[in-house]
Motif scaffolding. Sequence first.
Motif, PDB file in Angstrom:
ATOM      1  N   LYS A   2      30.668  33.795  43.395  1.00  0.00           N
ATOM      2  CA  LYS A   2      32.007  34.050  43.924  1.00  0.00           C
ATOM      3  C   LYS A   2      31.915  34.349  45.412  1.00  0.00           C
ATOM      4  CE  LYS A   2      33.549  35.717  39.495  1.00  0.00           C
ATOM      5  NZ  LYS A   2      34.110  36.792  38.725  1.00  0.00           N
ATOM      6  N   GLU A  35      31.202  38.157  46.431  1.00  0.00           N
ATOM      7  CA  GLU A  35      31.688  39.240  45.590  1.00  0.00           C
ATOM      8  C   GLU A  35      30.589  40.300  45.466  1.00  0.00           C
ATOM      9  OE1 GLU A  35      32.592  38.445  41.380  1.00  0.00           O
ATOM     10  OE2 GLU A  35      34.562  39.262  41.852  1.00  0.00           O
ATOM     11  N   VAL A 124      38.871  35.326  47.667  1.00  0.00           N
ATOM     12  CA  VAL A 124      37.678  35.443  46.831  1.00  0.00           C
ATOM     13  C   VAL A 124      37.684  34.265  45.889  1.00  0.00           C
ATOM     14  CG1 VAL A 124      36.404  36.900  45.235  1.00  0.00           C
ATOM     15  CG2 VAL A 124      37.840  37.959  46.987  1.00  0.00           C
TER      16      VAL A 124
END
Length: 126
Positions: A2, A35, A124
Amino acid sequence: MKQIYMTTYSFLYFTPAGLIDGSDVTQTPLLWMMEGQSATMDCNHTKGTSYYEMYWYRQLPGQRMKQIVLTTQSPPHQYESGFSADKFPATKTNALTGSLTVERLLFNDSGVYFYSCTNTQLLVSQ
């Protein structure tokens, strides 16, 4: 994996003195993060020391803009309900500079982050 993408856009706003275009504000233009990392947005302005407060906002997709925190050189900073210094630590080293960090980035942190007359977009991806 991510990833988080942040970019900056300027916009116009009104003050008692008239229309301001944001050209006297410099903010982090682009961040590409993963992330779980932290993302820090720095902001500097040349408006003068009478502009000693910094308001930081976030707008999530499909939602209205919400204030995160009001910062001054003299902590504690004033966080709005739903936001905390643990997740959104902010600094205000002097009247002309400040920063906002988003800790432990999650996909749900995707949105647009604003300071005064500029903003930073945070995306994101999964």
